[in-house]
Design a protein around this motif. Structure first.
Motif, mmCIF file in Angstrom:
data_model
loop_
_atom_site.group_PDB
_atom_site.id
_atom_site.type_symbol
_atom_site.label_atom_id
_atom_site.label_comp_id
_atom_site.label_asym_id
_atom_site.label_seq_id
_atom_site.Cartn_x
_atom_site.Cartn_y
_atom_site.Cartn_z
ATOM 1 N N ARG A 5 -7.317 69.414 90.796
ATOM 2 C CA ARG A 5 -8.192 68.246 90.845
ATOM 3 C C ARG A 5 -7.411 67.147 91.536
ATOM 4 O O ARG A 5 -6.182 67.095 91.466
ATOM 5 C CB ARG A 5 -8.629 67.811 89.447
ATOM 6 C CG ARG A 5 -7.476 67.477 88.503
ATOM 7 C CD ARG A 5 -7.968 67.060 87.145
ATOM 8 N NE ARG A 5 -6.850 66.770 86.257
ATOM 9 C CZ ARG A 5 -6.739 65.683 85.510
ATOM 10 N NH1 ARG A 5 -7.670 64.753 85.546
ATOM 11 N NH2 ARG A 5 -5.708 65.508 84.716
ATOM 12 N N THR A 6 -8.111 66.285 92.209
ATOM 13 C CA THR A 6 -7.445 65.222 92.952
ATOM 14 C C THR A 6 -7.258 64.008 92.058
ATOM 15 O O THR A 6 -8.240 63.405 91.625
ATOM 16 C CB THR A 6 -8.256 64.825 94.196
ATOM 17 O OG1 THR A 6 -8.416 65.977 95.031
ATOM 18 C CG2 THR A 6 -7.533 63.743 94.974
ATOM 19 N N PRO A 7 -6.020 63.640 91.750
ATOM 20 C CA PRO A 7 -5.792 62.457 90.912
ATOM 21 C C PRO A 7 -6.364 61.201 91.567
ATOM 22 O O PRO A 7 -6.276 61.010 92.782
ATOM 23 C CB PRO A 7 -4.260 62.385 90.821
ATOM 24 C CG PRO A 7 -3.811 63.798 91.027
ATOM 25 C CD PRO A 7 -4.760 64.349 92.042
ATOM 26 N N GLN A 8 -6.949 60.364 90.738
ATOM 27 C CA GLN A 8 -7.530 59.116 91.193
ATOM 28 C C GLN A 8 -7.313 58.063 90.123
ATOM 29 O O GLN A 8 -7.353 58.363 88.933
ATOM 30 C CB GLN A 8 -9.033 59.306 91.443
ATOM 31 C CG GLN A 8 -9.731 58.115 92.078
ATOM 32 C CD GLN A 8 -11.220 58.401 92.300
ATOM 33 O OE1 GLN A 8 -12.002 58.470 91.360
ATOM 34 N NE2 GLN A 8 -11.610 58.578 93.547
ATOM 35 N N SER A 9 -7.056 56.831 90.524
ATOM 36 C CA SER A 9 -6.901 55.763 89.540
ATOM 37 C C SER A 9 -8.279 55.254 89.140
ATOM 38 O O SER A 9 -9.280 55.494 89.824
ATOM 39 C CB SER A 9 -6.059 54.631 90.112
ATOM 40 O OG SER A 9 -6.767 53.952 91.138
ATOM 41 N N PRO A 42 4.127 62.584 86.747
ATOM 42 C CA PRO A 42 3.162 63.081 85.750
ATOM 43 C C PRO A 42 1.823 62.363 85.881
ATOM 44 O O PRO A 42 1.751 61.186 86.247
ATOM 45 C CB PRO A 42 3.838 62.741 84.408
ATOM 46 C CG PRO A 42 5.273 62.507 84.736
ATOM 47 C CD PRO A 42 5.292 61.953 86.125
ATOM 48 N N TYR A 43 0.753 63.085 85.549
ATOM 49 C CA TYR A 43 -0.608 62.548 85.629
ATOM 50 C C TYR A 43 -1.424 63.175 84.515
ATOM 51 O O TYR A 43 -1.332 64.380 84.264
ATOM 52 C CB TYR A 43 -1.235 62.884 86.988
ATOM 53 C CG TYR A 43 -2.645 62.378 87.185
ATOM 54 C CD1 TYR A 43 -2.884 61.122 87.722
ATOM 55 C CD2 TYR A 43 -3.738 63.176 86.845
ATOM 56 C CE1 TYR A 43 -4.179 60.656 87.914
ATOM 57 C CE2 TYR A 43 -5.038 62.718 87.035
ATOM 58 C CZ TYR A 43 -5.249 61.460 87.564
ATOM 59 O OH TYR A 43 -6.543 61.001 87.742
ATOM 60 N N ALA A 44 -2.226 62.350 83.822
ATOM 61 C CA ALA A 44 -3.076 62.896 82.751
ATOM 62 C C ALA A 44 -4.540 62.589 83.026
ATOM 63 O O ALA A 44 -5.262 63.387 83.604
ATOM 64 C CB ALA A 44 -2.646 62.360 81.397
ATOM 65 N N TYR A 45 -5.014 61.382 82.651
ATOM 66 C CA TYR A 45 -6.446 61.082 82.726
ATOM 67 C C TYR A 45 -6.804 60.000 83.746
ATOM 68 O O TYR A 45 -7.974 59.655 83.892
ATOM 69 C CB TYR A 45 -6.966 60.690 81.340
ATOM 70 C CG TYR A 45 -6.672 61.741 80.302
ATOM 71 C CD1 TYR A 45 -7.121 63.045 80.464
ATOM 72 C CD2 TYR A 45 -5.923 61.436 79.170
ATOM 73 C CE1 TYR A 45 -6.835 64.019 79.528
ATOM 74 C CE2 TYR A 45 -5.630 62.408 78.225
ATOM 75 C CZ TYR A 45 -6.091 63.703 78.411
ATOM 76 O OH TYR A 45 -5.799 64.662 77.481
ATOM 77 N N SER A 64 -2.309 67.035 81.331
ATOM 78 C CA SER A 64 -3.458 66.832 80.441
ATOM 79 C C SER A 64 -3.730 68.025 79.535
ATOM 80 O O SER A 64 -4.507 67.914 78.579
ATOM 81 C CB SER A 64 -4.717 66.499 81.258
ATOM 82 O OG SER A 64 -5.050 67.568 82.124
ATOM 83 N N ASN A 65 -3.103 69.182 79.821
ATOM 84 C CA ASN A 65 -3.274 70.345 78.957
ATOM 85 C C ASN A 65 -2.299 70.372 77.788
ATOM 86 O O ASN A 65 -2.423 71.221 76.899
ATOM 87 C CB ASN A 65 -3.115 71.633 79.776
ATOM 88 C CG ASN A 65 -4.230 71.814 80.794
ATOM 89 O OD1 ASN A 65 -5.385 71.970 80.441
ATOM 90 N ND2 ASN A 65 -3.877 71.767 82.071
ATOM 91 N N LEU A 66 -1.328 69.463 77.767
ATOM 92 C CA LEU A 66 -0.397 69.384 76.638
ATOM 93 C C LEU A 66 -1.068 68.589 75.527
ATOM 94 O O LEU A 66 -0.812 67.406 75.337
ATOM 95 C CB LEU A 66 0.912 68.712 77.079
ATOM 96 C CG LEU A 66 1.710 69.438 78.164
ATOM 97 C CD1 LEU A 66 2.973 68.660 78.501
ATOM 98 C CD2 LEU A 66 2.065 70.859 77.717
ATOM 99 N N ARG A 67 -1.924 69.265 74.756
ATOM 100 C CA ARG A 67 -2.807 68.554 73.828
ATOM 101 C C ARG A 67 -2.700 69.106 72.400
ATOM 102 O O ARG A 67 -3.659 69.084 71.652
ATOM 103 C CB ARG A 67 -4.252 68.629 74.323
ATOM 104 C CG ARG A 67 -4.431 67.956 75.667
ATOM 105 C CD ARG A 67 -5.798 68.156 76.253
ATOM 106 N NE ARG A 67 -6.820 67.461 75.499
ATOM 107 C CZ ARG A 67 -8.099 67.396 75.894
ATOM 108 N NH1 ARG A 67 -8.477 67.993 77.015
ATOM 109 N NH2 ARG A 67 -8.984 66.740 75.166
ATOM 110 N N GLY A 114 0.833 58.461 78.566
ATOM 111 C CA GLY A 114 0.461 57.312 79.389
ATOM 112 C C GLY A 114 0.585 56.007 78.637
ATOM 113 O O GLY A 114 0.971 54.978 79.216
ATOM 114 N N ALA A 115 0.261 56.024 77.332
ATOM 115 C CA ALA A 115 0.401 54.815 76.520
ATOM 116 C C ALA A 115 1.857 54.376 76.440
ATOM 117 O O ALA A 115 2.161 53.177 76.424
ATOM 118 C CB ALA A 115 -0.155 55.064 75.122
ATOM 119 N N ILE A 116 2.775 55.340 76.409
ATOM 120 C CA ILE A 116 4.202 55.019 76.388
ATOM 121 C C ILE A 116 4.667 54.571 77.768
ATOM 122 O O ILE A 116 5.360 53.559 77.914
ATOM 123 C CB ILE A 116 5.015 56.233 75.917
ATOM 124 C CG1 ILE A 116 4.672 56.564 74.468
ATOM 125 C CG2 ILE A 116 6.515 55.981 76.073
ATOM 126 C CD1 ILE A 116 5.264 57.871 73.969
#
Length: 444
Positions: A5-9, A42-45, A64-67, A114-116
């Protein structure tokens, strides 16, 4: 290696692509990063607004799969989970058990990692500080395969660099943090109309003493009477109701199904929206018991709300200025925005407290903070933001990197004088579009 998937902000600007996206499915089976030929991030959501989550031409490491949840001490409220777990998933687990997030931003659809990395803040900064303040430890994977357990006592320099470090020190595999006890999912909430920044100041100074959560929505576009008015929200966790059998809030099936035309958001429509929001509350003061979901996450009820700004996206602009001289500077900044006609669809005003984050590059500090959304109208929007930069700088303030897409290198380096020290703890194979933009020109 194929693109998943293409990361996007979230601001959808800039529109850049990585060379590849590499998914990670299990924290014990991470690809050998030092064999990759491109820089890594790294990229998640993708809930960062600017380019701090983007790595143009490099490799986006999809975590994002490390859940998985790892452990939860229900007596102490100590939760350990993988870095791709979302705050929404934390709430689903914790709230029925009488616990809540210690700090939460305005969306729950962000990852713990991401929160960290962005050291997010929320409505309770004056009481609880940033998210990083409540982190007890995490595991950091470096590109050479080294795994570091980081805490205030162990590998403390990497702990400080990673909190607010924008994902540049390595991959956070899991994290442990403290939750806060609650009796139920409800908030005792007040909503108070104010007619000026002077009145806001009076309400804010009173409210910060007795309320854990405070925030306000404010008008930045209109005539002299309208400018600077808004409504102030404050609240505390309820202690009068038992825990219900169903702790989830009611969700409206709302969504923005397509990109709005760029002409949709203009001075007239934004002013009309501001007037409608302000006039929705007829009374000066309203008190009610509400579920935490609409109190903390009103925009999460609208799926893909960023499409309202059209295909060109938008700029989120958040800054903080010191209290001393801050209200006078804030009035001037609002007047400049009003003169420009580049109205903000959503404008949030809050006071930061003095709870200090352990993060080396953390953004919040005591003062007034204003967050605005500007539709991307190209050069005229960028020129306005440059003028606002100058006013923020003159007031001794700074801009939030996690929401930025166009900050100038000299400004970033002045705002965060420890950036050279931070570079010592960056992973040599990690980089981002943001970091290259705000640091590389200075090295030329």
């Amino acid at each position: 290696m194929s693109i998943q998937r293409t990361p996007q902000s979230w601001g959808r600007f800039p529109r850049v692509k990585p060379n590849a996206v590499l998914p990670v499915y299990w924290r014990h089976e991470v690809p050998q990063l030092d064999t990759l030929e491109k820089s890594i991030l790294p990229y998640a959501y993708g809930r960062s607004y600017g380019d701090s989550c983007l790595n143009e031409g490099g490799i986006s490491l999809d975590v994002s799969n490390l859940r998985h949840f790892i452990s939860f001490d229900e007596e102490q409220g100590l939760l350990r989970c993988e870095a791709g777990v979302s705050l929404a998933e934390v709430l689903e687990l914790a709230v029925p058990r009488g616990w809540f997030l210690p700090v939460t931003p305005g969306t729950k659809f962000v990852s713990v990692g991401g929160a960290i990395a962005n050291d997010v803040h929320g409505k309770n900064h004056h009481k609880g500080g940033t998210f990083g303040y409540h982190v007890t430890q995490f595991e950091l994977l470096r590109s050479d395969g080294t795994r570091l357990i980081c805490s205030p006592e162990q590998n403390s320099e990497f702990f400080q660099a990673t909190i607010g470090g924008l994902g540049l020190t390595g991959v956070i595999l899991w994290a442990e943090f403290r939750l806060k006890p609650i009796q139920n999912p409800y908030i005792q909430m007040d909503s108070i109309l104010f007619s000026s920044l002077d009145e806001y100041r009076q309400i804010a100074e009173e409210s910060d003493k007795g309320f854990e959560y405070t925030v306000s929505w404010v008008v930045c576009l209109g005539n002299e009477k309208e400018l600077g008015r808004g409504f102030f929200s404050r609240g505390n966790h309820d202690t009068t109701q038992p825990m219900p059998s169903n702790t989830q809030g009611k969700h409206l099936p709302l969504a923005v199904p397509f990109d709005f035309p760029s002409i949709t958001l203009n001075r007239l429509t934004i002013r009309a929206f501001n007037l409608a929001i302000y006039n929705k509350q007829r009374k000066k003061y309203v008190h009610k018991l509400t579920h935490y979901d609409p109190f903390f996450y009103p925009l999460d009820a609208i799926h893909a709300w960023n499409r309202m700004y059209g295909k060109r996206g938008f700029f989120q602009y958040q800054f903080v200025i010191p209290f001393e001289g801050g209200y006078e500077a804030m009035k001037e900044i609002m007047q400049e925005i009003n003169r420009s006609g580049e109205g903000s669809f959503l404008t949030v005003l809050k006071s930061f407290g003095d709870v200090r984050s352990p993060g080396m590059l953390s953004f919040p500090r005591p003062g007034l903070t204003l967050a605005l959304d500007f539709a991307n109208h190209g050069t005229q929007t960028l020129r306005l933001l440059d003028r606002l930069d100058a006013m923020v700088n003159a007031a001794g303030g700074l801009i939030y990197p996690a929401k930025d897409a166009r900050m100038h290198p000299e400004d970033f380096q002045r705002y965060f004088p420890r950036w050279k020290e931070f570079e010592q703890y960056m992973d040599p194979q990690f980089s981002s579009s943001f970091w290259r933009r705000v640091t590389q020109p200075a090295a030329q």
